[in-house]
Write a protein that holds these residues in place. Structure first.
Motif, PDB file in Angstrom:
ATOM      1  N   SER A  14     -13.975  58.335  37.592  1.00  0.00           N
ATOM      2  CA  SER A  14     -15.050  59.011  38.327  1.00  0.00           C
ATOM      3  C   SER A  14     -15.460  60.295  37.619  1.00  0.00           C
ATOM      4  O   SER A  14     -16.654  60.593  37.494  1.00  0.00           O
ATOM      5  N   GLY A  15     -14.462  61.067  37.159  1.00  0.00           N
ATOM      6  CA  GLY A  15     -14.775  62.298  36.445  1.00  0.00           C
ATOM      7  C   GLY A  15     -15.537  62.049  35.158  1.00  0.00           C
ATOM      8  O   GLY A  15     -16.415  62.839  34.783  1.00  0.00           O
ATOM      9  N   ALA A  16     -15.232  60.938  34.481  1.00  0.00           N
ATOM     10  CA  ALA A  16     -15.955  60.622  33.251  1.00  0.00           C
ATOM     11  C   ALA A  16     -17.425  60.326  33.535  1.00  0.00           C
ATOM     12  O   ALA A  16     -18.319  60.773  32.805  1.00  0.00           O
ATOM     13  N   ALA A  17     -17.678  59.581  34.620  1.00  0.00           N
ATOM     14  CA  ALA A  17     -19.081  59.321  34.988  1.00  0.00           C
ATOM     15  C   ALA A  17     -19.782  60.614  35.383  1.00  0.00           C
ATOM     16  O   ALA A  17     -20.948  60.837  35.016  1.00  0.00           O
ATOM     17  N   TYR A  18     -19.093  61.500  36.127  1.00  0.00           N
ATOM     18  CA  TYR A  18     -19.672  62.799  36.463  1.00  0.00           C
ATOM     19  C   TYR A  18     -19.974  63.600  35.196  1.00  0.00           C
ATOM     20  O   TYR A  18     -21.003  64.287  35.109  1.00  0.00           O
ATOM     21  N   ALA A  19     -19.060  63.547  34.223  1.00  0.00           N
ATOM     22  CA  ALA A  19     -19.232  64.320  32.992  1.00  0.00           C
ATOM     23  C   ALA A  19     -20.467  63.867  32.220  1.00  0.00           C
ATOM     24  O   ALA A  19     -21.207  64.691  31.664  1.00  0.00           O
ATOM     25  N   ILE A  20     -20.694  62.565  32.185  1.00  0.00           N
ATOM     26  CA  ILE A  20     -21.876  62.055  31.470  1.00  0.00           C
ATOM     27  C   ILE A  20     -23.149  62.534  32.144  1.00  0.00           C
ATOM     28  O   ILE A  20     -24.069  63.046  31.482  1.00  0.00           O
ATOM     29  N   ALA A  21     -23.208  62.395  33.468  1.00  0.00           N
ATOM     30  CA  ALA A  21     -24.409  62.824  34.189  1.00  0.00           C
ATOM     31  C   ALA A  21     -24.584  64.335  34.110  1.00  0.00           C
ATOM     32  O   ALA A  21     -25.701  64.835  33.900  1.00  0.00           O
ATOM     33  N   ALA A  22     -23.488  65.091  34.251  1.00  0.00           N
ATOM     34  CA  ALA A  22     -23.580  66.552  34.214  1.00  0.00           C
ATOM     35  C   ALA A  22     -23.983  67.047  32.832  1.00  0.00           C
ATOM     36  O   ALA A  22     -24.688  68.059  32.711  1.00  0.00           O
ATOM     37  N   SER A  23     -23.574  66.355  31.787  1.00  0.00           N
ATOM     38  CA  SER A  23     -23.957  66.765  30.429  1.00  0.00           C
ATOM     39  C   SER A  23     -25.471  66.672  30.244  1.00  0.00           C
ATOM     40  O   SER A  23     -26.089  67.551  29.637  1.00  0.00           O
ATOM     41  N   GLY A  24     -26.072  65.609  30.770  1.00  0.00           N
ATOM     42  CA  GLY A  24     -27.532  65.512  30.693  1.00  0.00           C
ATOM     43  C   GLY A  24     -28.222  66.594  31.489  1.00  0.00           C
ATOM     44  O   GLY A  24     -29.251  67.138  31.074  1.00  0.00           O
ATOM     45  N   LEU A  25     -27.649  66.951  32.642  1.00  0.00           N
ATOM     46  CA  LEU A  25     -28.214  68.017  33.456  1.00  0.00           C
ATOM     47  C   LEU A  25     -28.144  69.354  32.730  1.00  0.00           C
ATOM     48  O   LEU A  25     -29.100  70.135  32.731  1.00  0.00           O
ATOM     49  N   VAL A  26     -27.000  69.628  32.103  1.00  0.00           N
ATOM     50  CA  VAL A  26     -26.835  70.881  31.349  1.00  0.00           C
ATOM     51  C   VAL A  26     -27.794  70.918  30.166  1.00  0.00           C
ATOM     52  O   VAL A  26     -28.375  71.965  29.848  1.00  0.00           O
ATOM     53  N   LEU A  27     -27.975  69.787  29.507  1.00  0.00           N
ATOM     54  CA  LEU A  27     -28.875  69.752  28.350  1.00  0.00           C
ATOM     55  C   LEU A  27     -30.303  70.109  28.743  1.00  0.00           C
ATOM     56  O   LEU A  27     -30.947  70.933  28.088  1.00  0.00           O
ATOM     57  N   THR A  28     -30.811  69.506  29.812  1.00  0.00           N
ATOM     58  CA  THR A  28     -32.193  69.797  30.209  1.00  0.00           C
ATOM     59  C   THR A  28     -32.346  71.239  30.667  1.00  0.00           C
ATOM     60  O   THR A  28     -33.352  71.889  30.368  1.00  0.00           O
ATOM     61  N   TYR A  29     -31.342  71.771  31.380  1.00  0.00           N
ATOM     62  CA  TYR A  29     -31.469  73.156  31.830  1.00  0.00           C
ATOM     63  C   TYR A  29     -31.332  74.130  30.668  1.00  0.00           C
ATOM     64  O   TYR A  29     -32.051  75.131  30.600  1.00  0.00           O
ATOM     65  N   TYR A 227     -23.425  67.963  39.889  1.00  0.00           N
ATOM     66  CA  TYR A 227     -23.927  69.331  39.958  1.00  0.00           C
ATOM     67  C   TYR A 227     -22.784  70.337  39.957  1.00  0.00           C
ATOM     68  O   TYR A 227     -22.876  71.405  39.354  1.00  0.00           O
ATOM     69  N   ALA A 228     -21.693  69.999  40.683  1.00  0.00           N
ATOM     70  CA  ALA A 228     -20.564  70.919  40.763  1.00  0.00           C
ATOM     71  C   ALA A 228     -19.949  71.131  39.387  1.00  0.00           C
ATOM     72  O   ALA A 228     -19.595  72.263  39.015  1.00  0.00           O
ATOM     73  N   ALA A 229     -19.808  70.064  38.609  1.00  0.00           N
ATOM     74  CA  ALA A 229     -19.259  70.198  37.260  1.00  0.00           C
ATOM     75  C   ALA A 229     -20.185  71.010  36.372  1.00  0.00           C
ATOM     76  O   ALA A 229     -19.736  71.843  35.573  1.00  0.00           O
ATOM     77  N   ALA A 230     -21.484  70.786  36.514  1.00  0.00           N
ATOM     78  CA  ALA A 230     -22.437  71.539  35.699  1.00  0.00           C
ATOM     79  C   ALA A 230     -22.396  73.027  36.045  1.00  0.00           C
ATOM     80  O   ALA A 230     -22.513  73.887  35.164  1.00  0.00           O
ATOM     81  N   MET A 231     -22.214  73.352  37.314  1.00  0.00           N
ATOM     82  CA  MET A 231     -22.156  74.752  37.707  1.00  0.00           C
ATOM     83  C   MET A 231     -20.881  75.421  37.213  1.00  0.00           C
ATOM     84  O   MET A 231     -20.865  76.626  36.947  1.00  0.00           O
ATOM     85  N   LEU A 232     -19.782  74.671  37.086  1.00  0.00           N
ATOM     86  CA  LEU A 232     -18.566  75.255  36.517  1.00  0.00           C
ATOM     87  C   LEU A 232     -18.800  75.676  35.072  1.00  0.00           C
ATOM     88  O   LEU A 232     -18.265  76.692  34.616  1.00  0.00           O
ATOM     89  N   GLY A 233     -19.603  74.935  34.355  1.00  0.00           N
ATOM     90  CA  GLY A 233     -19.965  75.307  32.992  1.00  0.00           C
ATOM     91  C   GLY A 233     -21.102  76.295  32.931  1.00  0.00           C
ATOM     92  O   GLY A 233     -21.615  76.575  31.845  1.00  0.00           O
ATOM     93  N   ARG A 234     -21.510  76.844  34.092  1.00  0.00           N
ATOM     94  CA  ARG A 234     -22.595  77.821  34.188  1.00  0.00           C
ATOM     95  C   ARG A 234     -23.881  77.292  33.578  1.00  0.00           C
ATOM     96  O   ARG A 234     -24.712  78.057  33.075  1.00  0.00           O
ATOM     97  N   LEU A 235     -24.039  75.969  33.589  1.00  0.00           N
ATOM     98  CA  LEU A 235     -25.255  75.300  33.101  1.00  0.00           C
ATOM     99  C   LEU A 235     -25.521  75.554  31.628  1.00  0.00           C
ATOM    100  O   LEU A 235     -26.668  75.433  31.172  1.00  0.00           O
ATOM    101  N   LYS A 236     -24.475  75.907  30.876  1.00  0.00           N
ATOM    102  CA  LYS A 236     -24.677  76.128  29.444  1.00  0.00           C
ATOM    103  C   LYS A 236     -23.487  75.706  28.593  1.00  0.00           C
ATOM    104  O   LYS A 236     -23.654  75.481  27.401  1.00  0.00           O
ATOM    105  N   SER A 237     -22.292  75.608  29.164  1.00  0.00           N
ATOM    106  CA  SER A 237     -21.095  75.272  28.398  1.00  0.00           C
ATOM    107  C   SER A 237     -20.744  73.808  28.610  1.00  0.00           C
ATOM    108  O   SER A 237     -20.309  73.415  29.699  1.00  0.00           O
ATOM    109  N   LEU A 238     -20.890  73.002  27.567  1.00  0.00           N
ATOM    110  CA  LEU A 238     -20.548  71.588  27.670  1.00  0.00           C
ATOM    111  C   LEU A 238     -19.042  71.353  27.796  1.00  0.00           C
ATOM    112  O   LEU A 238     -18.624  70.494  28.580  1.00  0.00           O
TER     113      LEU A 238
END
Length: 671
Positions: A14-29, A227-238
């Motif tokens: 589950s975390g791996a699927a979240y990581a893939i989706a969150a990485s795309g979210l971080v990239l666009t932001y 979204y929660a994973a992306a926010m932990l990376g402050r939307l910039k740290s992969l």
């Protein structure tokens, strides 16, 4: 131990699927400064496309995956970057959020329209292949998911930090004009970022669909956990995003395995991602905002006091006529429209005047309804106390996020709404799991309002009173402070204004208005439950408010009527409901840049008619004494010795030279 390993593997998958989706979210932001709330909806739609290609069209599985990830998803990303989100990075956060929320709702409606509800199944990759790890078996699909997340994280990190294209992506945000001087093209860079981001959302959806199933809402909301994973990376740290996604997956899996199955802790397992998101937003400092151009919102014009009173009384007269002639079912619809309109008035105060976006307004209405039902005092005292309880909850929500603004503030309300929906409202001390509570009709000064028509009229009275109160507030000192803080927080800070506690009061007042609506709605229905205030419904509520005009009282009344009509029009045909959802969502995409919405078009039409009709009416009136100032033909005299002031002076525009000479000669002649 074998069960622990099993839940660990499930959490990592589950975390791996979240990581893939969150990485795309971080990239666009990171590259466009647009937080795509519709990221999960894109993953859901692309999962449906994958099923359509592989199952309904009969294409090979690998070829369907290639078509989805390398053709359909990049094309969608290019279209969104060119025609939907272009320029949103420099727009107010409220505009970008509303536009992406519109995409969210529109994509769900589009999926319902193209793929009507029916049983669908997507098999996992290589279903007959598995590997034994102790007493536990790891399927090939699970292994592919984990390895894909690692590969995506490494490739994205190399792309952004080791390639010329990645440098251009980061430069397109920091200084697009400088990038143009060096021959770069920010538009192409943004298109590439969106293409990759939506492809990753599609990959996450395809990897999850065999576990979750093809469900419009479950798959969308599951990807939203990223979204929660992306926010932990402050939307910039992969790297931090990857760690946050894996940690969230493990935490969710362990919670479902080891938390008690009874009591309040049983409901915690359903809100672990929301709790994680809320905690991350509060504990970690928000990323620094870029210093750029201050862009305010041009609000709709305020009506005069006479017009406000006249339109309010006219609305009451219209509702009174309906109360005496309509059926019971139609009266319930009118009362529902009044409820939604009052909730939208709370958005007028918070978003239209204050510039803050809340994704939890229906949750505050649910708090008011719950308090009204629990107090068992169906009178003005119980009604006011219910609104005050909702206001207190709104203030408490704003307290821990005092330092947050814009995106972080909106996401905190989204997390709060999810926690209330799945943990508090369904608890035994509240509505209970799929339960309801009785609520009595309101009584005023000891007189019970038993008829539905009378109660709907009373609701309309409260609607008009709240609307008048907002207009008076907007005209006063508090209203001017709200607009100033919305348009330029930095300037208000330099003047010594304490915006943090002012925002707490603003949230409390807005939540109190929504709680008032919820309490009135509980009395209208007679029984109330948690299903009436689901957190997801706050999204179309926000969109209708924006489409019709979130900066005006008129927009709130029209938006409440539109939201009431939405389930009525789609009740007979689910596909029609999907079409309406799509129209509302994609309509908000284009209306989100102008929060004055359709109400502003009505105001413009009224002013145009007034400017065209009024001069003709005035020209046909007889030339009576004392009517100086009426426009006259050349050679005519006013007839009463009065001086006619040119129109340019009344509009503060420079007068033409001829007018200046005429007025100067007239004044000189009269000494």
């Amino acid at each position: 131990m074998s069960s622990f390993i099993s839940f660990t593997i499930f959490g990592l998958v589950s975390g791996a699927a979240y990581a893939i989706a969150a990485s795309g979210l971080v990239l666009t932001y990171t590259t466009t400064r647009v937080f795509n709330i519709a990221h999960g909806a894109f993953g859901m739609v692309l999962a449906f496309v994958f099923w359509d290609f592989s199952e309904r069209q009969g294409l090979p599985l690998w070829f369907s995956l290639v078509l989805v990830l390398l053709v359909v998803a990049p094309a969608a990303g290019w279209f969104v970057s060119r025609f939907v989100t272009k320029g949103l990075g420099e727009a107010p956060v409220s505009s970008s959020l509303v536009v992406t929320v519109g995409l969210f709702v529109g994509l769900i409606g589009l999926a319902q329209q193209i793929w009507p509800p029916e049983a669908r199944f997507v098999p996992p990759f290589f279903p007959e292949t598995s590997f034994q790890l102790g007493d536990t078996f790891v399927t090939a699909h699970q292994l592919i998911t984990i390895l894909s997340s690692i590969v995506v994280a490494v490739l994205l990190y190399l792309l952004l930090n080791r390639t010329r294209i990645g440098t251009a992506m980061r430069a397109s945000v920091d200084n697009p004009e400088l990038l143009k001087l060096f021959g770069g093209r920010p538009e192409r860079v943004a298109s590439l970022s969106w293409a990759i981001g939506i492809s990753l959302a599609g990959l996450g959806g395809v990897l999850l669909v065999s576990v979750v199933g093809l469900d419009y809402y479950a798959l969308t909301l599951l990807v939203i956990n990223a979204y929660a994973a992306a926010m932990l990376g402050r939307l910039k740290s992969l790297p931090l995003t990857f760690v946050g996604a894996m940690g969230l997956g493990l935490l969710t899996s362990y919670a479902s395995a080891y938390l008690p199955t009874e009591g309040l802790l049983n409901s915690v397992r359903n809100v672990v991602p929301a709790l994680f998101l809320f905690a991350v937003i509060i504990i970690l400092p928000q990323a620094q905002l870029r210093i750029g151009q201050v862009k305010g919102i041009v609000s709709a014009p305020l009506p005069s006091l006479g017009k406000a009173v006249g339109w309010g009384l006219g609305l009451l007269a219209f509702v009174g006529l309906l109360a005496g002639t309509s059926s019971q079912a139609n009266l319930l619809l009118v009362g529902t429209a009044a409820t939604y309109a009052i909730v939208m008035l709370s958005l007028v105060l918070l978003t239209g005047y204050g510039g803050h976006v809340s994704l939890a307004q229906l949750t505050f209405a649910g708090v008011g309804a719950l308090a009204y039902a629990k107090l068992e005092q169906p009178n003005l005292y119980g009604l006011v106390l219910s609104a005050l309880i909702a206001a207190a909850v709104g203030g408490l929500v704003a307290l821990p996020v005092l330092r947050l603004t814009g995106l972080y503030l909106a996401l905190s309300t989204l997390a709060f709404a999810s926690i209330m929906d799945k943990m508090i409202f369904q608890a035994d001390f509240a509505f209970g799991f799929n339960g309801t509570l009785p609520a009595g009709r309101l009584s005023i000064l000891g007189t019970a309002i038993t008829s539905t028509g009378g109660y709907v009229f009373a609701m309309s009275v409260f609607l008009v009173l709240v609307a008048w109160g907002l207009l008076l507030l907007r005209r006063g000192v508090l209203g001017r402070m709200l607009i100033a803080m919305r348009d330029s927080p930095a300037a208000c800070g330099t003047l010594g204004l304490d915006m943090r506690w002012f925002r707490v009061g603003l949230f409390g007042m807005s939540a109190g208005i929504a709680g008032l609506a919820g309490a009135l709605f509980a009395g209208l229905r007679g029984t109330i439950g948690s299903a009436d205030f689901q957190s997801f419904n706050s999204l179309p509520l926000l969109l209708l408010a924006v489409v019709f005009g979130v900066t005006s009282v008129t927009g709130a009344v029209l938006g409440g009527t539109g939201l009431m009509l939405l389930p009525v029009l789609s009740s007979g045909d689910p596909q029609l409901g999907g079409l309406l959802f799509a129209l509302i969502g994609f309509g908000a995409v284009f209306a989100g840049r102008d929060p004055n919405g359709l109400a502003n078009l009505i105001f413009r039409g009224g002013r145009l008619v007034e400017s065209r009709v009024a001069p003709q009416v005035m020209s046909r009136l007889p030339d009576l004494p004392g009517r100086g100032g009426r426009r006259r033909a050349d050679g005519d005299s006013p007839g009463d010795g009065s001086v006619e002031v040119p129109l340019s002076q009344l509009t503060n525009e420079p007068a033409p030279v001829e007018d200046q000479k005429e007025v100067g000669a007239h004044v000189a002649a009269r000494g």
